[in-house]
Scaffold this active site. Sequence first.
Site, PDB file in Angstrom:
ATOM      1  CG  ASP A  38      -2.194  -0.766   1.015  1.00  0.00           C
ATOM      2  OD1 ASP A  38      -2.481  -1.132  -0.132  1.00  0.00           O
ATOM      3  OD2 ASP A  38      -2.900  -1.017   2.012  1.00  0.00           O
ATOM      4  CE  LYS A  60      -7.647   0.532  -2.235  1.00  0.00           C
ATOM      5  NZ  LYS A  60      -6.846  -0.701  -2.193  1.00  0.00           N
ATOM      6  CG  MET A 173      -9.037   6.547   5.501  1.00  0.00           C
ATOM      7  SD  MET A 173      -9.591   5.115   4.543  1.00  0.00           S
ATOM      8  CE  MET A 173     -10.517   4.196   5.804  1.00  0.00           C
TER       9      MET A 173
END
Length: 258
Positions: A38, A60, A173
């Site tokens: 990641d 991502k 997030m």
Amino acid sequence: MNAEYGKVYLVGAGPGDPELLTRKAVKILRMAEVVLYDDLVSSKILKLCRKKTELIYVGKRLGQHSCQQIDLNQKIADAALQYKTVIRLKGGDPSIFGRVGEEVEFLLNLGIECEIVAGITTASGAVASLGFPLTHREYSKEILYVTGHGKNGKNSQSFKNLSCEGKTLVVYMGLNSLKEIVDDLVESGNPESLPVGIVENATLAHQRIVTGNLGNIRVVAEKSEVSSPALLIIGDIIDYYLKMDSLRALIHRPYTFS
């Protein structure tokens, strides 16, 4: 299981500091033939792999997807066709907002053997490195983990009718949804004085925390130019952090002769 495929390990890389890797994660990384990693996995962690290990970036970030999830699932399966030991390396703990469930389901449907290897989640790593807990009998008796970003965009449901009293609310997030999160929490009856902390680059050398409350945290974040990756921690436990931080400042204050 399908003998054509190798085994896939879905490994948690922890919150960033390589010293927070589990011994099991280190052991598996050193035997990996291929690692699909990641965006937030540090280069220091990748250096634990053998030189001949193939490293494939599949990171991502919000609005910057190098690989959609369905395509990523297929990449993992394709790697298992080519190699016997495949690592899917994720930041934090793969079981906490890491989409590991989707990957496990996809792999098992193909008959591919897979194993989840736990990692230290970002919330635990962040508060430990800053010197305060997620729970405290006098400040917070519950922890609630929430994501600020859902499958189809911002998470617009989890913060409605949510009381933070007696809780530590940890939002992964959530920086890009800060306005909506604050508005929903205030509309749900939480006071604007409720403490909020934003931890940027948790556990890394350039980690920092900015603090405020529901009433001013958006202004504080903007003035401090906070950027992702960042974790929101909401609740009275932030008051405890500020109290402990003041005591640490006294301990480390240079001694002056009178």
